[in-house]
Design an enzyme around this catalytic site. Sequence first.
Site, short mmCIF file in Angstrom:
data_model
loop_
_atom_site.label_atom_id
_atom_site.label_comp_id
_atom_site.label_asym_id
_atom_site.label_seq_id
_atom_site.Cartn_x
_atom_site.Cartn_y
_atom_site.Cartn_z
N ARG A 160 0.78 -1.24 0.00
CA ARG A 160 0.00 0.00 0.00
C ARG A 160 0.81 1.29 0.00
O ARG A 160 0.23 2.36 -0.15
CB ARG A 160 -0.98 -0.01 1.18
CG ARG A 160 -2.14 -0.96 0.96
CD ARG A 160 -3.09 -0.95 2.11
NE ARG A 160 -2.44 -1.38 3.32
CZ ARG A 160 -2.24 -2.66 3.67
NH1 ARG A 160 -2.70 -3.64 2.91
NH2 ARG A 160 -1.62 -2.95 4.78
N THR A 204 2.21 -5.90 3.90
CA THR A 204 1.58 -5.23 2.76
C THR A 204 1.46 -3.73 3.01
O THR A 204 0.99 -3.00 2.15
CB THR A 204 0.16 -5.78 2.51
OG1 THR A 204 -0.59 -5.68 3.74
CG2 THR A 204 0.18 -7.23 2.05
N GLY A 220 -0.66 -11.44 9.41
CA GLY A 220 -0.42 -12.88 9.54
C GLY A 220 -1.34 -13.60 10.50
O GLY A 220 -1.11 -14.77 10.79
N ASN A 299 -6.94 -8.22 14.58
CA ASN A 299 -7.85 -9.16 15.21
C ASN A 299 -7.10 -10.25 15.94
O ASN A 299 -5.88 -10.35 15.87
CB ASN A 299 -8.77 -9.77 14.15
CG ASN A 299 -7.98 -10.44 13.04
OD1 ASN A 299 -7.45 -9.76 12.16
ND2 ASN A 299 -7.87 -11.75 13.08
N ASP A 344 -12.95 -11.24 13.53
CA ASP A 344 -11.95 -10.63 12.62
C ASP A 344 -12.17 -9.12 12.51
O ASP A 344 -11.97 -8.53 11.45
CB ASP A 344 -11.98 -11.29 11.23
CG ASP A 344 -10.81 -10.88 10.35
OD1 ASP A 344 -9.77 -10.47 10.90
OD2 ASP A 344 -10.94 -10.96 9.12
N LYS A 371 -13.21 -1.96 11.15
CA LYS A 371 -14.08 -2.97 10.54
C LYS A 371 -15.41 -3.13 11.27
O LYS A 371 -16.41 -3.47 10.66
CB LYS A 371 -13.37 -4.33 10.55
CG LYS A 371 -12.44 -4.60 9.39
CD LYS A 371 -12.02 -6.07 9.48
CE LYS A 371 -11.05 -6.46 8.39
NZ LYS A 371 -10.68 -7.89 8.54
N TRP A 432 -8.85 -1.10 4.52
CA TRP A 432 -7.68 -0.21 4.42
C TRP A 432 -7.88 0.91 3.40
O TRP A 432 -7.03 1.80 3.31
CB TRP A 432 -6.42 -1.01 4.08
CG TRP A 432 -6.62 -1.93 2.92
CD1 TRP A 432 -6.91 -3.26 2.98
CD2 TRP A 432 -6.59 -1.59 1.52
NE1 TRP A 432 -7.06 -3.77 1.72
CE2 TRP A 432 -6.86 -2.78 0.80
CE3 TRP A 432 -6.36 -0.42 0.81
CZ2 TRP A 432 -6.91 -2.82 -0.60
CZ3 TRP A 432 -6.41 -0.44 -0.58
CH2 TRP A 432 -6.69 -1.64 -1.27
N MET A 688 3.69 -16.83 -8.79
CA MET A 688 3.19 -18.19 -8.61
C MET A 688 4.18 -18.96 -7.74
O MET A 688 5.29 -19.24 -8.17
CB MET A 688 3.02 -18.88 -9.98
CG MET A 688 2.67 -20.36 -9.89
SD MET A 688 1.08 -20.69 -9.07
CE MET A 688 1.24 -22.44 -8.70
CA CA Z 1 -7.75 -10.37 9.88
#
Ligand code: CA
Length: 725
Positions: A160, A204, A220, A299, A344, A371, A432, A688
């Site tokens: 991001r 990220t 994670g 979370n 979560d 969230k 996000w 991949m």
């Molecule tokens: Ca989560």
Amino acid sequence: MAGEFSVNSYQVTFMSRKSIVVIAFIAFSISMGWMLLSNQPRSERAAIIVQFGDAEIADGSRTEDWLAYGRTHSEQRFSPLEDVNTDTVSRLDVAWYVDLPKDVGLVSTPLVVGGKLYFTGTMNVIRAFDATTGEMIWEYDPDVAGHIGNGRQAGWVHNRGISFFKGKIYASTWDGRLLALDAKTGELIWSTRTFEANKPLYITGAPKAFKDKILIGNGGTEVGPSRGFVTAYDAGTGEEVWKFYIVPGNPAAGFENEAMAMAAKTWTGNWWEHGGGGNAWHGFTYDPEFNAIYIGTGNGSPWNRRIRSPGGGDNLFLSSIVALNADTGDYLWHYQESPGETWDYTSTMDIVLADLEVDGRPIKAILHAPKNGFFYVIDRATGKLVSAEPFSPVSWATHIDKESGRPVETPGARYEDGEANVWPSAHGAHSWQAMSYNPITGLVYLPTMNMGGRYVDMGLDVSWRAEDFIGGTGVGLFEILLDDNIPVGMLQAWDPVKQEAAWTVPQDHPWNAGTLTTAGNLVFQGRYDGMFVAYDATTGKQVWQYDLGLGISAPPITYRLDGTQYITLLVGYGGGYTMGLTPGLPDEGWAYGVHTRRLVTFALDGNTALPQQPPPFFPQPLVYGDFDLDETLATKGARLFGTYCAICHGGGAVANAMAPDLRASRVPLDSRGFAEVVREGVRVNRAMPAFASLEDEELKALRHYIRAVAHRDASRNRSESDRIH
Ligand code: CA
């Protein structure tokens, strides 16, 4: 006494002799700055960027750059620029663009410093461009594929953002490195590991630069036993300065600090065996006024509190805003938004600082839309709740008690009877995607998702251990719920003082991009359907749109150079949500390898023709009559596909934009080629992964499953009319 004063044609009216000095100094600084930035040749602009640090990042009046993720330390994403405004916006058109054929998911916020534009793209490749022409200056590839450890298999295509501080660009990599690059040349200055490559963690998020330090966390909680932490590094050397764990570890090992000892009292059972979670993967805000850094925490790991902390408890510091001393990382205060979270309900969303007046009282506020569906106003001086109201349908709690600051939960919402339909969903009412705050309108422009979730843990073995899973939550079943009477997506203008929407724009897809707002009374947002849209910031009336021909997931920025206001964004459908297709939502036909990812810059009277993207594309399953389908193998392959492949290649092998649709791919037709790609990793550079542990028989089962699905779907004779809409 009044008079007139002039420096370099700046006409300023002043009221006292003291003002003359101040105004003259400001006028001189402005004119000098303007001269340095605009009259010098472009190649020399870089020389002055070395100076830029906290003072410049905190300065909301700057217009020639975009120095930090949320533009300034306030994270408001508000620009004082007004050349582009409600009257002129109809003249907005493409000034320049860059095709990015190697990129897939693009979600990042570019930075503009000293006439250069920087961003991080797919596989964490960082590039610098001339911000007025789009000419590439340098590219740095951190070779993520070469650094990836075992066991991390999805989502490493996006990031991001990056940070700038005193002449360096700071970037994080999926595999856990923090990098410092020379902003001028792209040369690597230092690189440090923020966790070992074999840990079930990933990054990220954008690193946060403040006070000669660079802070980063990680994600994670769904990929293994995880104990969240953030670390601050010295900006000059990459040495660790301080580290803060978000949840307590095993008490037998002793606690790192008093905050962890306090937090441990809110946990039960052997939580440390599960890690506990709280991973802070986004949402770090530096507050110079209180010398604090605010961390939005994640979370629980696993989601289900019955497993993680079987005797209950708030489980500090999950789903909270934690304020730390910016110099030492010492705990200052916390506000927990979802005590004992079990859905979560991450609180890692952007933390925005604003000066508000509530009931006649000035408040240094934090604005936060996590969230869990409540919009929070928190007093930064005390960490206490000012107000909280739902900004999306919420069923897990009836309201937030103003006195205690705690939610009043709805009985049954914890799926304590084994199952429950709960709003919002685990995707959150807001993720996000950046919200922006316009101090002129007093409104927050908030991308909103209105979805519920069905949580089922009936018959779940509570001795379940996080080590046992590749992607897991401790919830047996999780489904998304939609309500036909409620738009699944919305852009909202939220009044944080009145705690209500000033206006809303319904959208028929939840996954739209973050927003930008300006003094031109405008709000900009890119949508899932490829439309880049401008709204009147006061009324919500749409005043402009441009069809970019590919889903947009990244927020726009704006800056002014050589007398022109530019508006820039990355175009490339991305983010976790887009990896596997979510059933029941519109499929826009953004197919992997079909639509070109781009960096596109707009200006008034821009006159560059943007080549049209191919139309939406729906891969057609390949059918080969001579493939001898074995149903038993196909059934076995279905299970393997769900475990290893579906997260990128889509549930039921129906892919979204992030990976090839295997029903239409020739690779699974050939056993040797399939093994090379899936097990031996010949496409590891194209994101991949290599699944080295898969046996020949398992590869064969996967091929039979993919063929079975291709035959089934081909025979359905898929057409426009039977697409999911
Ligand atoms: Ca989560």
